[in-house]
Motif scaffolding. Structure first.
Motif, PDB file in Angstrom:
ATOM      1  N   MET A   1      13.554  -6.806  -1.812  1.00 47.95           N
ATOM      2  CA  MET A   1      12.264  -6.210  -2.121  1.00 47.95           C
ATOM      3  C   MET A   1      11.736  -5.497  -0.887  1.00 47.95           C
ATOM      4  O   MET A   1      11.789  -6.020   0.206  1.00 47.95           O
ATOM      5  N   ASN A   2      11.206  -4.321  -1.129  1.00 45.06           N
ATOM      6  CA  ASN A   2      10.612  -3.544  -0.063  1.00 45.06           C
ATOM      7  C   ASN A   2       9.414  -2.806  -0.641  1.00 45.06           C
ATOM      8  O   ASN A   2       9.528  -1.665  -1.061  1.00 45.06           O
ATOM      9  N   PHE A   3       8.266  -3.479  -0.697  1.00 45.14           N
ATOM     10  CA  PHE A   3       7.066  -2.898  -1.275  1.00 45.14           C
ATOM     11  C   PHE A   3       6.250  -2.194  -0.199  1.00 45.14           C
ATOM     12  O   PHE A   3       6.114  -2.685   0.910  1.00 45.14           O
ATOM     13  N   THR A   4       5.707  -1.041  -0.572  1.00 45.57           N
ATOM     14  CA  THR A   4       4.811  -0.278   0.282  1.00 45.57           C
ATOM     15  C   THR A   4       3.539  -0.017  -0.516  1.00 45.57           C
ATOM     16  O   THR A   4       3.606   0.299  -1.702  1.00 45.57           O
ATOM     17  N   PHE A   5       2.403  -0.146   0.123  1.00 47.92           N
ATOM     18  CA  PHE A   5       1.118   0.100  -0.523  1.00 47.92           C
ATOM     19  C   PHE A   5       0.390   1.170   0.271  1.00 47.92           C
ATOM     20  O   PHE A   5       0.335   1.104   1.496  1.00 47.92           O
TER      21      PHE A   5
END
Length: 167
Positions: A1-5
């Motif tokens: 997982m590699n989430f960016t906001f």
């Protein structure tokens, strides 16, 4: 997982954001909002004019969640969460919680909001549970949109203590 906001995106990304809003959504049956397509087009225009804001969650450059928020049109001291959408297959990863909390913080700081309002259909128990877990209280019950799709609950969260102490 590699989430960016992020809430910083180029205008060229607006089509993709609005298209995402029209896709599969966690917690929101389409029948509850019969004029959703019109709302999405209006949202595109308002995002371009910056009267609405978006906070976007991405995984590997693909949108997996969006929150749309604005200064409330009737109550200038209120932030209004207009839409919170997370891709159903990303359920359970706290994306919605992160989007909501950061929309509250960013929106309250930008608009100097003392409280936050949002609404959802009375029969939408998952969002009711989610909002109550995030310290929202029910303050009204009525058919807000007069579209024959049922009654809505209006939720409110006091943000004045947090705003004064931390922003």
């Amino acid at each position: 997982m590699n989430f960016t906001f992020t809430n910083e995106y180029p205008l060229s990304k607006l089509d993709e954001i609005v298209s995402y809003l029209l896709g599969p959504r966690l917690w929101i049956p389409r029948t509850d909002y019969p004029d959703f397509l019109d709302w999405a087009q209006k949202t595109h225009d308002e995002l371009k004019k910056e009267t609405k804001r978006a906070l976007v969650a991405m995984e590997n450059k693909e949108i997996v969640g969006v929150t749309i928020y604005q200064r409330h049109k009737k109550y200038s001291e209120a932030l209004e969460i207009k839409n919170l959408t997370v891709r159903p297959d990303k359920r359970g990863r706290y994306i919605a919680s992160f989007l909501l909390r950061n929309s509250e913080i960013e929106g309250a700081a930008e608009f100097k909001s003392q409280y936050i309002l949002c609404d959802a259909k009375i029969k939408n128990f998952p969002i009711r549970w989610f909002l109550e877990k995030n310290k929202y209280q029910i303050v009204d019950k009525r058919d807000l949109y007069n579209k024959g799709s049922g009654e809505d609950l209006v939720y409110k969260k006091d943000f004045s203590k947090y705003f004064k102490a931390n922003v």
